[in-house]
Design an enzyme around this catalytic site. Structure first.
Site, PDB file in Angstrom:
ATOM      1  N   PHE A  72      -0.580  -2.815   8.491  1.00 26.42           N
ATOM      2  CA  PHE A  72      -0.462  -4.178   9.012  1.00 26.42           C
ATOM      3  C   PHE A  72       0.993  -4.567   9.235  1.00 26.42           C
ATOM      4  CE2 PHE A  72      -0.199  -8.771   7.510  1.00 26.42           C
ATOM      5  CZ  PHE A  72      -0.397  -9.296   8.785  1.00 26.42           C
ATOM      6  N   PRO A  83       9.968  15.030  -0.504  1.00 22.02           N
ATOM      7  CA  PRO A  83      10.943  14.409   0.392  1.00 22.02           C
ATOM      8  C   PRO A  83      11.496  15.315   1.490  1.00 22.02           C
ATOM      9  CG  PRO A  83      12.011  15.045  -1.650  1.00 22.02           C
ATOM     10  CD  PRO A  83      10.558  15.405  -1.800  1.00 22.02           C
ATOM     11  N   ASN A  90       3.730   2.324  -4.450  1.00 18.31           N
ATOM     12  CA  ASN A  90       4.820   1.351  -4.465  1.00 18.31           C
ATOM     13  C   ASN A  90       6.035   1.786  -5.284  1.00 18.31           C
ATOM     14  OD1 ASN A  90       3.169  -0.360  -2.933  1.00 18.31           O
ATOM     15  ND2 ASN A  90       2.291  -1.295  -4.771  1.00 18.31           N
ATOM     16  N   TYR A 103       0.231  -5.471  -9.378  1.00 20.20           N
ATOM     17  CA  TYR A 103       0.782  -5.265  -8.041  1.00 20.20           C
ATOM     18  C   TYR A 103       2.253  -5.682  -8.008  1.00 20.20           C
ATOM     19  CZ  TYR A 103       1.930  -6.317  -3.191  1.00 20.20           C
ATOM     20  OH  TYR A 103       2.562  -6.391  -1.984  1.00 20.20           O
ATOM     21  N   LYS A 131       5.585  -3.228  -7.281  1.00 21.84           N
ATOM     22  CA  LYS A 131       6.543  -3.515  -6.214  1.00 21.84           C
ATOM     23  C   LYS A 131       7.946  -3.723  -6.777  1.00 21.84           C
ATOM     24  CE  LYS A 131       5.917  -4.065  -2.392  1.00 21.84           C
ATOM     25  NZ  LYS A 131       5.997  -3.122  -1.253  1.00 21.84           N
TER      26      LYS A 131
END
Length: 453
Positions: free
Chosen positions: A28, A70, A104, A154, A158
């Site tokens: 999104f 990575p 996250n 959450y 973050k």
């Protein structure tokens, strides 16, 4: 490494338009950020685990930083020399703490390792969340120096990612800026969010009364909602602002709106009749989250030269239009298909009940269907004589009519005879006729003797 899309000259490291790598470009926030970057003249290199619908002008590079490590991202940076890397990847409001930590926190660690290993140094724009802050009382704005003790898993996941980015900047390893975004609204709003759930329910088939039922947990809180297009313009500004290095910048509208008011705006944008039901079954946000939230955007104006320009009405209109387009294109229609299936099943049940009941005055009960079937066969085939008439054709039909007239004549005679027998007139008539015949015969013999041979 596989790149899908067009190639062009590398971007300049001085901040002029060039290539930008967008992690989570199919999500999104990533889709909106990529659209804003392209509108600003940048070439977009979209990085995601799986391909999805995106502009043909974007290059696509499939990559899973969590699983693959990575190295692939390091090679991409060395090959493409992007002016910036935007981290729009992550996991939002998952039920699993482990999944949120992977998306996250671990993903950010892999991203920083890739940047450390590359000789090319792009600007990193890391997208955090205002839920990293400690919830504040009503009326207290969230500023960049507000305490960071998140009330949710959450927010904690973050915060760990943002702290890793800021440490990397302090150590001189990364040129980065952290944008903490408030609650975004716009086209493609995830169905797991409050407004995404509302949009999905608005797409369901109306009830017989013409209204759509929207069922939500109690709408009690107030939030800072920002248009996803505005937030994406802040991302573009962060790729270029020299004074934002190593800073945290809040991105929001600067106002707090009651969530019910925003839901009502979305309902108004849909133009549908709605029965809104608030109950305690299930929650859109954890109960520990703040009931009031508003973001101070002063730093965004000063460091990025950015301010929000759009209101919630425009954002919810974009959300609703995109939701309708997704259903029309065959995607995002799970709720609508489920509602249609339930309605069709109810219609079939009603039809079966009407058939079982039959027309008004028809027999009902266990044997009603058998009797109706017999009546149906009788109506279909008719009496035996009629069937034979149709089988025999016109001549048989004329003969049958003559035979019928004879039958009716004999029937009338039988009726008259029966009536005489019942009244006694039949026997007296017979005796009278016998005496008449006897007198007639005696008169004929007398005339014969009188005339002679």
């Amino acid at each position: 490494m596989t790149l899908v899309g067009t190639q062009s000259v590398p971007g300049a490291p001085d901040g002029s338009p060039g290539r930008v790598v967008v992690l989570g470009a199919t999500g999104f926030v990533g889709r909106h950020a990529g659209a804003a970057l392209e509108a600003a003249g940048h070439e977009v290199i979209a990085v995601a685990r799986q391909a999805a619908k995106m502009p043909a002008s974007w290059q696509f590079c499939p990559m899973d930083l969590v699983k693959d490590g990575p190295d692939a991202l390091t090679r991409l940076i060395e090959a493409e020399h992007p002016v910036a890397v935007v981290n729009a990847a992550g996991v939002a409001w998952s039920s699993s703490v482990g999944v949120m930590r992977q998306g996250n926190q671990l993903l950010v660690d892999q991203l920083l390792a890739a940047l450390d290993a590359a000789s090319w140094r792009p600007r990193l724009v890391h997208l955090g969340s205002v839920h990293e802050y400690t919830p504040q009382p009503a009326g207290v704005l969230l500023a960049e120096d507000s305490p960071t003790r998140p009330a949710t898993d959450y927010g904690q996941s973050k915060l760990l990612g943002s702290q890793a980015v800021l440490r990397s900047v302090e150590e001189g390893r990364t040129n980065a800026v952290v944008l903490r975004l408030s609650n975004l609204i716009g086209a493609g709003t995830p169905p797991g969010s409050l407004l995404g759930r509302v949009a999905q329910q608005l797409l369901a088939r109306p009830e017989p009364g013409g209204a759509v039922t929207v069922q939500l947990s109690p709408l009690r809180s107030s939030r800072d909602f920002v248009d996803a297009k505005d937030a994406s313009e802040a991302v573009v500004a962060a790729t270029r602002a020299p004074g934002a290095r190593g800073r945290v910048v809040n991105i929001g509208s600067g106002t707090s709106l009651h969530v019910r008011a925003v839901v009502e705006r979305l309902i108004a944008a849909s133009g549908r009749r709605v029965r809104l039901v608030e109950d305690t079954g299930g929650t859109v946000r954890p109960a520990t989250d703040a009931d009031w939230m508003c973001v101070d955007v002063t730093a965004a104006r000063e460091l990025l030269g950015w301010s929000p320009r759009r209101g919630p009405e425009e954002a919810v209109r974009d959300l609703w239009k995109a939701a309708k387009r997704a259903v029309g294109a065959g995607g995002g229609g799970g709720v609508r298909r489920a509602a249609r299936t339930r309605a069709d099943a109810a219609g079939r049940s009603a039809t079966r009940r009407r058939r079982a009941a039959g027309p008004q005055g028809a027999p009902t009960g266990p044997k009603a269907s058998t009797r109706r079937a017999e009546d149906s066969r009788a109506r279909t085939w008719g009496p035996p004589r009629t069937a034979r008439v149709h089988e025999r054709g016109p001549r048989a039909h004329h003969s049958m009519q003559s035979q019928g007239r004879g039958d009716r004549t004999r029937t009338r005679g039988s009726r008259r005879t029966g009536a005489k027998a019942r009244t006694g007139h039949g026997d007296a008539g017979q005796r009278t006729r016998a005496r008449g015949r006897a007198r007639a015969g005696a008169g004929a013999r007398a005339r014969a003797r009188a005339h002679g041979p």
